[in-house]
Design an enzyme around this catalytic site. Structure first.
Site, PDB file in Angstrom:
ATOM      1  N   ASP A   1      -4.338   2.981  12.189  1.00 54.36           N
ATOM      2  CA  ASP A   1      -3.603   3.860  13.210  1.00 54.36           C
ATOM      3  C   ASP A   1      -2.518   4.611  11.754  1.00 54.36           C
ATOM      4  O   ASP A   1      -1.592   3.866  10.081  1.00 54.36           O
ATOM      5  CB  ASP A   1      -2.317   4.140  14.118  1.00 54.36           C
ATOM      6  CG  ASP A   1      -1.274   2.518  14.220  1.00 54.36           C
ATOM      7  OD1 ASP A   1      -1.688   1.047  13.565  1.00 54.36           O
ATOM      8  OD2 ASP A   1      -0.234   2.683  14.158  1.00 54.36           O
TER       9      ASP A   1
ATOM     10  N   GLU B   1      -0.522  -0.439  15.211  1.00 53.68           N
ATOM     11  CA  GLU B   1       0.442  -0.748  14.717  1.00 53.68           C
ATOM     12  C   GLU B   1       1.817  -1.373  15.464  1.00 53.68           C
ATOM     13  O   GLU B   1       2.281  -1.668  14.659  1.00 53.68           O
ATOM     14  CB  GLU B   1      -0.606  -1.793  13.358  1.00 53.68           C
ATOM     15  CG  GLU B   1       0.022  -2.423  12.667  1.00 53.68           C
ATOM     16  CD  GLU B   1       1.453  -2.548  11.565  1.00 53.68           C
ATOM     17  OE1 GLU B   1       2.741  -3.353  11.681  1.00 53.68           O
ATOM     18  OE2 GLU B   1       1.792  -1.432  11.618  1.00 53.68           O
ATOM     19  N   GLU B   2       1.865   0.243  14.546  1.00 52.70           N
ATOM     20  CA  GLU B   2       3.375   1.281  14.152  1.00 52.70           C
ATOM     21  C   GLU B   2       3.805   1.111  15.562  1.00 52.70           C
ATOM     22  O   GLU B   2       4.947   1.302  15.312  1.00 52.70           O
ATOM     23  CB  GLU B   2       2.702   2.843  13.383  1.00 52.70           C
ATOM     24  CG  GLU B   2       1.456   2.581  12.424  1.00 52.70           C
ATOM     25  CD  GLU B   2       3.592   1.773  10.896  1.00 52.70           C
ATOM     26  OE1 GLU B   2       3.435   1.310  10.885  1.00 52.70           O
ATOM     27  OE2 GLU B   2       2.905   1.453   9.903  1.00 52.70           O
TER      28      GLU B   2
END
Length: 485
Positions: free
Chosen positions: A79, A146-147
């Site tokens: 991502d 992840e972000e």
């Protein structure tokens, strides 16, 4: 239309990276890119696992002479942070990124580039695709979300992995190897809104904070760049002290983990105070410009008269609470490490400011390499909420990755660097959340390290990655995996 990156070296890496820039992959919308990775593996007859969180694991046996070498996990996330300039028309859900090359840099026009962390995925795919690269048995782990809180890593089933060595490729400075990272938690302050009718004979203005650099709320929090949400609150508080104003909206920032660059407020002022307000804005331009003349020299405060009619505004009590929150909320560096010179130990970032029909939301990313300091900041948020009659909620708590005294993979990386460059790399920690913290919990006794090429202004539309650095780190990575036997 030709490919923009086709003549760059390493060709395989930039080819896969360009493929990824054509596929939607904002955090939380990774189905297309996850399926792309699965299809990549199937076309090459590689074992592949796609779990419910859309994480993808691709396995490839070791090459000749490496059949019995230790299994190595190559890891990155699929991502990206999707941010764009206010004047950029771009739909991340359907449109490919508009790539361009400027000297040694690859950039996207008006949007984030997604080199964080697309370059990691491109490195891994280039290795998996090659029949000429010598390597030990590989497990390529590409995670989701992840972000926005490391959702993919949180959902990972450790039984799908056998490797006890993990190379994370999510760093942004060539020649610097990360061996520890901060943990984090996300906190939201919710202030209920009491609405009043808009007073007569008041003019409505759009007050804007513009021109800030922004940046990664962990990597660049120590650069003292302006936070547009904090600046907006400070200006509104200052104006309210000398003027009879009302507010109907405050907003700013797009991602909790990005230092906000742009913020807006709709404020209303008595028609007879028009000239006074304009002078106030001139004053604040001088004040903020002087304070940020080095860190954020392009900052500007804009004021635009609105023609639209506003029927309701915050009550005076609601406005008082919102402005109190904006000027009192912890933001920026909170403590510095004594053990590691120059390392931020704990920080907060008021990344997103939103007005809904019912409440004003202040969303913060809290980071710390010391768990108790992280929790102390949360307690401060809760105390502020109690003080102003708001609600504090926390989520997406993730652990720190603690330093490992003895590390086989770190020794390999250091020896390979000395062999290639005649000097030792920098070994350090980072004030940002890496998935390594979660892997440290989930994967029993895993030996980890993190590296990456030079990237700049990640999480902003100025994000760029160095072409030459990408090539050097590629060659370094190949030397390392060749040395693991």
């Amino acid at each position: 239309m030709g490919r923009v990156l086709e003549n760059l070296e390493p060709q395989a890496v930039f080819s896969f990276f360009e493929d990824m820039t054509q596929i939607p992959r904002c955090s939380g919308s990774e189905k297309a890119i996850s399926d792309y990775l699965v299809n990549f593996a199937k076309k090459r007859n590689l074992e592949v696992i796609q779990d419910k969180a859309l994480n993808v694991i691709i396995k490839k046996p070791g090459t000749k002479g490496y059949e019995n070498a230790p299994v190595v996990i190559l890891q990155g996330h699929m991502d990206m942070v999707c941010e764009k300039n206010k004047n950029t028309n771009h739909d991340f859900s359907t449109e490919p990124l508009k790539l361009r090359v400027e000297n040694d840099m690859v950039m996207a026009t008006g949007t984030t580039l997604g080199a964080d962390n697309g370059i990691a995925v491109a490195y891994a795919l280039a290795i998996l695709d090659s029949d000429e690269i010598s390597h030990p048995p590989l497990e390529v782990l590409i995670t989701t979300e992840e972000e926005t809180g490391m959702g993919g890593a949180n959902s990972l089933d450790p039984n799908n992995l056998k490797g006890k060595i993990l190379i994370n490729i999510d760093s942004e400075e060539e020649g610097t190897l990360l061996v520890s990272c901060a943990g984090g938690i996300r906190n939201t302050l919710s202030i209920p809104i009491e609405w009043n009718a808009c007073p007569d004979d008041f003019l409505a203005y759009d007050l804007r904070v513009r021109g800030l650099k922004g940046g990664h709320s962990g990597m660049e929090i120590n650069k003292e760049r302006g936070n547009s949400n904090i600046i907006l609150g400070r200006i509104l508080k200052g104006i309210s002290a000398n003027n009879d104003i009302y507010i109907s909206q405050v907003s700013g920032g797009a991602k909790m983990n990005a230092i906000p660059r742009e913020s807006d407020a709709v404020l209303l002022v008595n028609r007879q105070d028009k000239a006074k307000l304009e002078k106030e804005i001139e004053k604040w331009n001088r004040i903020i410009g002087n304070e940020l003349k080095t860190a954020d020299s392009d900052v500007r405060i804009e004021l635009e008269l609105l023609n639209s009619k506003h029927e309701k505004v915050f009550s005076k009590e609601t406005m008082k609470k919102v402005l109190a929150a904006l000027v009192l909320i912890p933001n920026g560096v909170q403590t510095m490490s004594v053990e590691i010179e120059g390392l931020v130990q704990s920080s907060t970032n008021l990344g997103v400011l939103t007005t809904t029909e019912k409440e004003v939301l202040l969303e913060c990313a809290i980071r710390s390499s010391v768990k108790t300091l992280k929790l102390d900041i949360v307690k401060k948020m809760e105390a502020l909420a109690d003080l102003i009659g708001a609600k504090s909620t926390s989520e997406s708590d993730y652990p720190a990755w603690e330093y490992r005294k003895d590390s086989y993979i770190r020794d390999i990386f250091v020896d390979s660097y000395k062999k290639m460059y005649g000097k030792e790399p920098i070994i350090t920690a980072i004030h940002a959340g890496l998935e390594c913290g979660l892997f440290d919990e989930k994967l029993d006794n895993v030996d980890m390290i993190s590296l990456g090429p030079n990237m700049f202004d990640v999480h902003t539309p100025n994000e760029r990655v160095s072409i030459s650095s990408t090539n050097r780190v590629w060659e370094y990575l190949l030397e390392v995996i060749k040395s693991i036997k």
